[in-house]
Scaffold this active site. Structure first.
Site, PDB file in Angstrom:
ATOM      1  N   ASP A 142      39.881  31.120  68.444  1.00 52.33           N
ATOM      2  CA  ASP A 142      40.617  30.629  67.192  1.00 52.33           C
ATOM      3  C   ASP A 142      41.169  32.196  66.679  1.00 52.33           C
ATOM      4  O   ASP A 142      40.254  33.104  66.233  1.00 52.33           O
ATOM      5  CB  ASP A 142      39.539  30.029  66.519  1.00 52.33           C
ATOM      6  CG  ASP A 142      40.188  29.521  65.050  1.00 52.33           C
ATOM      7  OD1 ASP A 142      41.365  30.154  64.330  1.00 52.33           O
ATOM      8  OD2 ASP A 142      39.718  28.630  64.230  1.00 52.33           O
ATOM      9  N   SER A 175      37.608  24.781  57.871  1.00 53.29           N
ATOM     10  CA  SER A 175      38.573  26.025  57.458  1.00 53.29           C
ATOM     11  C   SER A 175      37.791  26.463  55.949  1.00 53.29           C
ATOM     12  O   SER A 175      36.797  26.736  55.983  1.00 53.29           O
ATOM     13  CB  SER A 175      40.063  25.438  57.870  1.00 53.29           C
ATOM     14  OG  SER A 175      40.566  26.637  58.070  1.00 53.29           O
ATOM     15  N   HIS A 181      43.086  25.782  66.065  1.00 46.25           N
ATOM     16  CA  HIS A 181      42.079  26.311  64.906  1.00 46.25           C
ATOM     17  C   HIS A 181      41.385  24.845  64.488  1.00 46.25           C
ATOM     18  O   HIS A 181      40.040  24.970  64.258  1.00 46.25           O
ATOM     19  CB  HIS A 181      43.042  26.593  63.463  1.00 46.25           C
ATOM     20  CG  HIS A 181      42.391  26.740  62.424  1.00 46.25           C
ATOM     21  ND1 HIS A 181      41.429  27.569  62.274  1.00 46.25           N
ATOM     22  CD2 HIS A 181      42.608  26.261  61.194  1.00 46.25           C
ATOM     23  CE1 HIS A 181      40.958  27.570  60.998  1.00 46.25           C
ATOM     24  NE2 HIS A 181      41.581  26.681  60.330  1.00 46.25           N
TER      25      HIS A 181
END
EC number: 3.4.21.-
Length: 689
Positions: A607, A521, A652
């Protein structure tokens, strides 16, 4: 992009960009966690005596089970003598003393929702146990459904609501159960609803936040006296109180939002306990005030933290307040006696890197677990009567003797000392020739994830060195540590990462040809930036759902999270200073023809937080730059491998994906030319392939 300032962390730390997910910001017990690793139940396990207290049950249970086998279990909630939890595809409950047996009552079959492999993410039971609400999700999507089950001789689903984020029950003056819940749309959580069921069924919107940079979540105080509506962005918060005894009355504002002031609220004996950064220094401190005079001018300072301290969590009891802290990269528990304002500070074992909080209603004990990336959770209980901390005894994990944990520091180029946590085998010889896996994040004031991961354990067992670099932009040393690594100070985090790797090499931990880096991320920003500016430090990199195109993402205000992210990355659309600064470090913007380390990227097809389009563009541009460099270098050049692994689904980060874990480990071993046979055999001890 990512969401959350991470100052009060969740029970499960999944860092999510910009969702307004309450689990990142609430006091303990406000949000349940699913990914709690606990020992597998053995078929020949004997039932525990009914008269055994909770602490003794935990200790006895762990003494009779091997610590090498772990599985992921569902959340469970205790209420009114029952335990509510997921068993197979069903929401069930059993009497507390029978929770370890198979004698349970099925309340709802999750298969009725026709979802692919659903799991229960959160459970809330109405005060008088007429209803239970459960939030249900799947691994490959962030979409959720909240089902309300009427508890009777024949439990039945009374209602269901889509896209619920946080939810809590209260009871009104007429003993009617009222469910408050927040609704999430396009990853934004701005609306609060309240609903009743049965003969007096209703569902109405109660509050809407108009500022798109804020999100809303609910928290019920530990004593259930107040329901709090928490309205927050990255740097500012505002809290409203709903009387738990009169939920139809208008809410009471504690303090109107003041830019830069964060605060969270608990309650005990008609007093509010407020964790806030107001005043100097701008780190968290504990204040209190009478519940009927909640405004900021009435807040009295009650407890201050030491410098370089991160508040992990807070739990309130009848006569005690317990603070879970990280100070100078070590864990502590501070027990505050509310009757005499006494403070007892307990330094926890140096191997411990993270807390796992138990949902606890026992006023006599404060249970929790400690864990590290290579050591499974271990139970501890603070008993208020004895004033002592007890740890579970029995089988000692062999990793305590076969590995070492080191707390080191690297000096960044501006002189700032950056903490590192390093793991390696005790009997390793010539560490300079061992493979090294660096972990980095450095955003949103979130700590690096230090929970137990089986794949990290097997790497250490196989001779790897693991290094966790707690760079600026994260939250390991408090609010200022975050502030020094965001907006126009983001390059501090990059300088810290470089300093950490060079320090490790300089102290004899591995070498560049055996050094790998992993990030997920928002951690992809620093990882990608390092690959551009100092690629010779690394041999290979693994990225998961990485944020790599900061500039174009932050200039696209049609994306659901851009406005919530301005406090972290800046506003390049309206501020030329921010735009030029982002250009200096943005991974996508700074790709150039040069040698790069090999890179393995895991991305998710749908996502919404880190759109696939940006990752694909980054990958294509990186391959083009490598191809151009190869042409200029000539024959004999060994180009790095660039792999983009696109997984289906809209989640995610899927932390426990076996496919992802094995692909990443296989990639690292192949890039370093290592034999992976034994590591995959060891993984089978932990993962159910």
């Amino acid at each position: 992009m990512l969401e959350c300032n991470g100052m009060i962390t969740p029970h499960c730390s999944l860092d999510l960009p910009g969702s307004g997910d309450p689990s990142h910001l609430s006091f303990r017990s406000s949000w349940d966690y699913r990914h709690d690793l606990q020992p597998v139940k053995q078929e020949n396990e004997k039932p525990l005596p009914e008269n055994m207290d909770a602490f003794e049950k935990v200790r006895t249970k762990l003494e009779t089970q091997p610590q090498e086998e772990y599985e992921i279990i569902s959340v469970e909630v205790k209420h009114g003598g029952f335990v509510y939890y997921q068993e197979g595809c069903c929401l069930v409950r059993s009497k507390d003393e029978e929770a370890d047996n198979d004698n349970y009552e099925v309340l709802f079959n999750l298969e009725e929702l026709k979802l692919d492999q659903p799991f229960i993410d959160c459970i809330r039971v109405a005060p008088d146990e007429k209803y239970v609400a459960a939030k249900i999700r799947t691994e490959d999507s962030e979409a959720s459904t909240c089902v309300i089950i009427k508890l009777s001789d024949q439990p039945v689903m009374e209602a269901s609501f889509p896209n619920v984020s946080s939810f809590e029950w209260v009871k009104d003056e007429e003993d009617e159960d009222v469910l408050f819940y927040t609704f999430q749309r396009n990853l934004r959580c701005h609306d609060v609803y309240r609903a009743t069921f049965g003969d007096n069924k209703r569902n109405e919107r109660f509050y809407t936040e108009k500022d798109p940079s804020y999100f809303v979540f609910l928290y019920l105080t530990k004593d259930s006296r107040f329901l709090t509506i928490n309205i927050m962005n990255k740097t500012t918060s505002e809290v409203w109180l709903i009387d738990g005894l009169s939920p139809w009355d208008p809410p009471v504002l504690i303090q109107k939002r003041i830019h830069g002031v964060l605060y969270y609220v608990e309650h005990r004996d008609d007093e509010l306990y407020i964790l806030t950064n107001v005043g100097e220094p701008t780190e968290f401190k504990l204040m209190r005030t009478a519940a009927d005079t909640p405004a900021i001018m009435n807040w009295d300072l009650f407890f201050t933290m030491k410098r370089n301290t991160k508040v992990i969590d807070l739990d309130m009891f009848k006569d005690h307040c317990v603070l879970f802290l990280k100070h100078s990269n070590l864990l502590y528990v501070n027990v505050i006696g509310l009757a005499d304002d006494s403070v007892r500070s307990l330094k926890l074992p140096p191997w411990a890197c993270g807390f796992i909080m138990d949902t606890n209603s026992d006023p006599k004990n404060c249970p929790f677990q400690l864990c590290s990336p290579i050591r499974p959770p271990k139970y501890y209980t603070y008993k208020f009567a004895e004033g002592k901390l007890f740890e579970e005894t029995g089988h000692e994990d062999p990793i305590t003797k076969t590995s070492r944990v080191l707390r080191l520091e690297a000096k960044s180029k501006d002189g700032k000392l950056v903490p590192m946590t390093v793991f390696h085998k005790t009997d390793s010889e010539d560490l300079q020739k061992k493979p090294l896996l660096i972990h980095v994040y450095g955003a949103y004031g979130m700590d690096l994830k230090m929970n137990f991961r089986p794949e990290r354990r097997v790497l250490v067992d196989d001779g790897w060195i693991l290094a966790y670099c707690h760079v600026r932009g994260g939250g390991e040393l408090g609010l200022q540590w975050h502030a020094d690594g965001r907006l126009t100070k983001k390059l501090n985090g990059l300088a810290d990462l470089e300093a950490c790797i060079k320090t490790l090499h300089g102290q004899g931990f591995s070498q560049p040809s055996l050094t790998t880096l992993t990030a997920f991320s928002a951690g992809g920003v620093l990882a990608g930036a390092l690959c551009n500016c100092n690629p010779e430090l690394l041999r290979a990199v693994t990225l998961e759902a990485p944020f790599l195109d900061v500039l174009n993402t932050m200039m696209d205000t049609t994306l659901p999270l851009t406005l919530e992210e301005l406090e972290e990355w800046g506003n390049p659309s309206s501020d030329e200073k921010h735009k030029n600064y982002i250009k200096r470090y943005c991974p996508y913007q700074n790709i150039k023809p040069q040698h790069y380390p090999s890179v393995h990227i895991t991305a998710y097809e749908n996502d919404e937080r880190v759109p696939l389009k940006g990752i694909v563009s980054y990958t294509e541009k990186l391959k083009e730059a490598i191809s151009e460099h190869a042409k200029d270098t000539g024959e004999g050049y060994q180009a790095p491998n660039i792999i983009l692994d696109i997984q289906p689904g809209g989640n995610h980060v899927i932390e426990d994906s076996h496919k992802k874990i094995t692909a990443q480990i296989k990639f690292l071993y192949e890039e370093l030319g290592l034999d992976s046979t034994s590591v995959f055999e060891d993984l089978k001890k932990y993962l159910k392939f």
